[in-house]
Design a protein around this motif. Structure first.
Motif, PDB file in Angstrom:
ATOM      1  N   SER A  15       0.874  -1.215  -0.120  1.00 55.21           N
ATOM      2  CA  SER A  15      -0.067   0.009   0.024  1.00 55.21           C
ATOM      3  C   SER A  15       0.908   1.228   0.123  1.00 55.21           C
ATOM      4  O   SER A  15       0.325   2.446  -0.122  1.00 55.21           O
ATOM      5  CB  SER A  15      -0.926   0.146   1.187  1.00 55.21           C
ATOM      6  N   ASP A 122      -7.731   4.321   0.613  1.00 55.89           N
ATOM      7  CA  ASP A 122      -9.396   4.601   0.758  1.00 55.89           C
ATOM      8  C   ASP A 122      -9.464   5.662   1.987  1.00 55.89           C
ATOM      9  O   ASP A 122     -10.410   5.983   2.485  1.00 55.89           O
ATOM     10  CB  ASP A 122     -10.065   3.442   1.215  1.00 55.89           C
ATOM     11  N   GLU A 124      -8.730   5.658   5.108  1.00 53.61           N
ATOM     12  CA  GLU A 124      -8.883   4.960   6.623  1.00 53.61           C
ATOM     13  C   GLU A 124      -8.518   5.658   7.631  1.00 53.61           C
ATOM     14  O   GLU A 124      -7.218   6.151   7.334  1.00 53.61           O
ATOM     15  CB  GLU A 124      -8.884   3.550   6.374  1.00 53.61           C
ATOM     16  N   TRP A 162     -15.648   2.567   8.817  1.00 51.86           N
ATOM     17  CA  TRP A 162     -15.523   1.451   7.503  1.00 51.86           C
ATOM     18  C   TRP A 162     -13.812   0.952   7.952  1.00 51.86           C
ATOM     19  O   TRP A 162     -12.888   1.971   7.801  1.00 51.86           O
ATOM     20  CB  TRP A 162     -15.752   1.770   6.409  1.00 51.86           C
ATOM     21  N   THR A 164     -10.891  -2.197   6.116  1.00 49.20           N
ATOM     22  CA  THR A 164     -10.469  -2.963   5.438  1.00 49.20           C
ATOM     23  C   THR A 164     -10.033  -4.416   6.032  1.00 49.20           C
ATOM     24  O   THR A 164      -9.158  -4.211   6.849  1.00 49.20           O
ATOM     25  CB  THR A 164      -9.393  -2.503   4.237  1.00 49.20           C
ATOM     26  N   ALA A 172      -6.545  -8.314   0.840  1.00 50.19           N
ATOM     27  CA  ALA A 172      -7.730  -7.716   1.312  1.00 50.19           C
ATOM     28  C   ALA A 172      -9.076  -8.211   1.143  1.00 50.19           C
ATOM     29  O   ALA A 172      -9.324  -8.697  -0.168  1.00 50.19           O
ATOM     30  CB  ALA A 172      -7.863  -6.080   0.739  1.00 50.19           C
ATOM     31  N   ARG A 175     -14.097  -4.309   2.651  1.00 52.17           N
ATOM     32  CA  ARG A 175     -14.450  -3.355   3.645  1.00 52.17           C
ATOM     33  C   ARG A 175     -15.839  -3.627   4.423  1.00 52.17           C
ATOM     34  O   ARG A 175     -16.689  -4.150   3.999  1.00 52.17           O
ATOM     35  CB  ARG A 175     -14.345  -2.007   2.978  1.00 52.17           C
TER      36      ARG A 175
END
Length: 235
Positions: A15, A122, A124, A162, A164, A172, A175
């Motif tokens: 990531s 995303d 998070e 939310w 993952t 992954a 989510r």
């Protein structure tokens, strides 16, 4: 557990590419604003420390990773400290330092819980991955009280965030609302400590929920995982 944790961290290493633009507005070779270049350099230096820490964690060098991250934490750019604490929590739990990891999570939730992660896609919040990892370990140990303390500390975020969910191969698995894997971990902890009636009540609270959770290193749909746990409880 060490292998599982290593594979879990692999997705975090992948990531890193997602944040290549995180410092796109940095003037890394200088700034017209006084002190701007120094701040940008410090931010990039801190990000390099996080990358190095992830490499050490991925190699299973939990103690060394913890020392490297701890050494740089105080001087790190504030926007990176939440991610640093999250990685320190991973290092502590990987090294078997459960109580220290618990203290890391408490600090993260109280000081950086709302921060957005620069290492997880995303947008998070940093608390998501930290909470999932901690409650997974707490569930294995049957530490219900610690999971309840996390639930209380999260407050409304427990049902709003939310996250993952990542399996033991580092992939992954989708989510889901944070409440779902945390409540399922609580049921696991209750079952692990022989409190099956209370575990059944915890599972009942998930009756009208859906999502993805971790079960023995696999990401399963909630309904499937609940049935697996119920079979285990039945012996």
């Amino acid at each position: 557990m060490a292998r599982k944790f290593f594979l879990f961290l692999m997705i975090l290493s992948v990531s890193v590419v997602l944040v290549s633009g995180a410092f796109a507005d940095c003037n890394c070779e200088g700034s017209d604003t006084e002190g701007g270049g120094n701040r940008d350099a410090a931010a990039l230096g801190g990000f390099s420390v996080l990358q190095d820490g992830m490499k050490l964690l991925g190699a299973g060098n939990f103690v060394e990773a913890g020392k490297a991250l701890e050494k740089s934490l105080a001087a790190m750019d504030p926007k990176l400290r939440g991610d640093a604490l999250r990685l320190l929590l991973f290092a502590d739990l990987g090294a078997g330092e459960y109580d220290r990891g618990k203290a890391r999570l408490e600090e993260l939730l109280s000081r950086y819980g709302d921060a957005r992660s620069l290492l997880v896609g995303d947008g998070e919040r940093v608390r998501g991955a930290a909470v999932l990892r901690f409650v997974e370990v707490a569930a294995e140990r049957g530490n219900v009280a610690d999971i309840d303390a996390v639930r209380e500390a999260l407050g409304p975020a427990l049902k709003l965030d939310w996250v993952t969910v990542v399996d033991a191969t580092g992939h992954a698995g989708g989510r889901t609302k944070l409440f779902v894997p945390v409540e399922f971990a609580r049921a696991q902890a209750l079952a692990a400590s022989g409190r099956n009636a209370e575990a059944a009540e915890s599972l009942q609270r998930l009756s009208f929920s859906s999502g993805r959770v971790l079960w023995k290193g696999r990401v399963l749909d909630l309904d499937e995982a609940v049935e697996e746990l119920r079979r285990t409880m039945a012996g």
